[in-house]
Enzyme design. Sequence first.
Site, PDB file in Angstrom:
ATOM      1  N   GLN A 101      52.305  36.052  57.767  1.00 38.16           N
ATOM      2  CA  GLN A 101      52.317  37.489  57.467  1.00 38.16           C
ATOM      3  C   GLN A 101      52.844  38.261  58.679  1.00 38.16           C
ATOM      4  O   GLN A 101      52.125  38.457  59.666  1.00 38.16           O
ATOM      5  CB  GLN A 101      50.922  37.984  57.096  1.00 38.16           C
ATOM      6  CG  GLN A 101      50.933  39.446  56.661  1.00 38.16           C
ATOM      7  CD  GLN A 101      49.581  39.978  56.231  1.00 38.16           C
ATOM      8  OE1 GLN A 101      48.601  39.826  56.958  1.00 38.16           O
ATOM      9  NE2 GLN A 101      49.520  40.599  55.067  1.00 38.16           N
ATOM     10  N   TYR A 174      49.047  49.737  56.914  1.00 32.48           N
ATOM     11  CA  TYR A 174      49.716  49.434  58.176  1.00 32.48           C
ATOM     12  C   TYR A 174      51.116  50.067  58.197  1.00 32.48           C
ATOM     13  O   TYR A 174      51.446  50.863  57.320  1.00 32.48           O
ATOM     14  CB  TYR A 174      49.715  47.909  58.400  1.00 32.48           C
ATOM     15  CG  TYR A 174      48.289  47.401  58.518  1.00 32.48           C
ATOM     16  CD1 TYR A 174      47.544  47.674  59.658  1.00 32.48           C
ATOM     17  CD2 TYR A 174      47.665  46.751  57.466  1.00 32.48           C
ATOM     18  CE1 TYR A 174      46.219  47.270  59.769  1.00 32.48           C
ATOM     19  CE2 TYR A 174      46.336  46.347  57.564  1.00 32.48           C
ATOM     20  CZ  TYR A 174      45.620  46.606  58.718  1.00 32.48           C
ATOM     21  OH  TYR A 174      44.307  46.223  58.818  1.00 32.48           O
TER      22      TYR A 174
END
Length: 473
Positions: A101, A174
């Site tokens: 990720q 994010y």
Amino acid sequence: MTQALLQPLQFHNLTVKNRIFRSNISGRFDNYDGSGNQARINWEEKFARGGVGAIITSFVPVTIRGRIIPNYATIDNDERIPFWREVGKKVHEYDCKLIMQLSHSGRQQDISGIENLDKKALSSTNQTESFHGLLCQSMTKSEIKDTIAAFVAGARRAREAGLDGVELHSANGYLFTQFLSSGINDRQDEYGGCLENRARFLLEVIQAIRQEVGNDFHLQAKISAVEYNNAVIPWEKPGNTLEESIQVCQWVEAAGADAIHVSTGSIFPHPLNPVGDFPLEDARRWYDLMLSSGIYTFRNYLLFRYRLLHPIFSFLWNRLKPKQRQHPITEEPIKEADLDPSFREFVSTQDMQELLHKYQGISLSHAAEIKKNVSIPVICTGGFQQASYINRAIQEGLCDAVSIARPLVANNDLVKQFEEGNDVPAKPCTYCNKCLLNTLENPLGCYDERRYGGDREAMVQDVLSVFQPAPFH
Ligand SMILES: Cc1cc2nc3c(=O)[nH]c(=O)nc-3n(C[C@H](O)[C@H](O)[C@H](O)COP(=O)(O)O)c2cc1C
Ligand code: SF4
């Protein structure tokens, strides 16, 4: 007949042996400087051994300034490649794939490291993050360019490490979410305003990665289907709707992504992700480090510290949950014999059934809408831990696979249990979220003592098992 969840899943250039992905789950196992260590390898090995088809790693920062917290292994320079190669080699021993990720926190940082102290975080906006009050500054064009280059370098390094693909962390508040979100992005240039402009940063990253690594390296994006940006702070703007996210997913596919991973929310944690309780007693103990990260320290200190204020926090935290649950399918009733007697002493079969009903497949109806509108596979996250439910979700075409985080922390061998014919694990995850609150200061693991028959020592042993084998042996 083989259960649907045990059948292989074919992506453009990657085959995964079954439909259970270990969802991203971060713990502070690594070294302060961003290098990795044996504990991380031990941690990932637990899930590979337990039978998952693929592990999607935790948040892996592409720059040191973009990390949420120290002690997360990064992919910000070529020296990191050998460590990640070791992680990949270990999980491959179990015929399990590893997808990294690639992540950047933007303004959503939990605990600043030395590099971030007194430095505003990079974001799409100058507006302070609403929950902790983390200060940030809107990125310049040249900072955007540098960040795109950092993602591209991260993807190249993941490929050189022999990993099976990368996921862009474009969910949960994010940096990518800060650009995508109508509730957060207030830019006036071509990276802000209409949806097409807000999606530009993510799409440029995907295109640039494709140019660097070619079309045969697996690339997927984790997207918050609905943002609910005003979930906790009601006067915030709500953020992107499902319709907007469907459009983003279509663009993401056209730009070259091989799969979509469906999540929810524009902060982390969010009332709907990971869904379940917010254990305020654990927050009182372990949240203090995080409270001091932003400018809302005093407000949040009061909310968590003073029991009289807990109902206010609980009201704000829980008010969305009933709205979200749309029951695209219903669970099979679980049987008394499914659950371990020592577990039933603490959580009755009926209580467990209710927990599954409330929280399993919390984002499934959104995943199903996205799946109708894209032609690449869709992985859905959120509360899954019942074989019959997962099988039905796949058979009815609501998603192609599920990703699981907490129920796999509670039962690393969940897939093996499904293979043996169990519908639910004998000691299921109770969605208590104690793992989530502990993880800021303690090693990640399952912290629900009820699952250990109330035996705290057994719980501690289990949590600490991630340090076996130790590094120097
Ligand atoms: C302790 C903890 C850490 C997490 N870390 C990440 C992360 O690094 N990246 C991410 O995309 N999601 C992260 N998540 C969210 C999970 O991947 C998952 O989407 C969410 O917990 C819902 O799935 P579950 O109900 O199976 O736990 C984390 C969740 C928990 C509980
Ligand atoms: S502490 Fe254990 S039971 Fe509670 S949510 Fe985390 S994994 Fe599940």
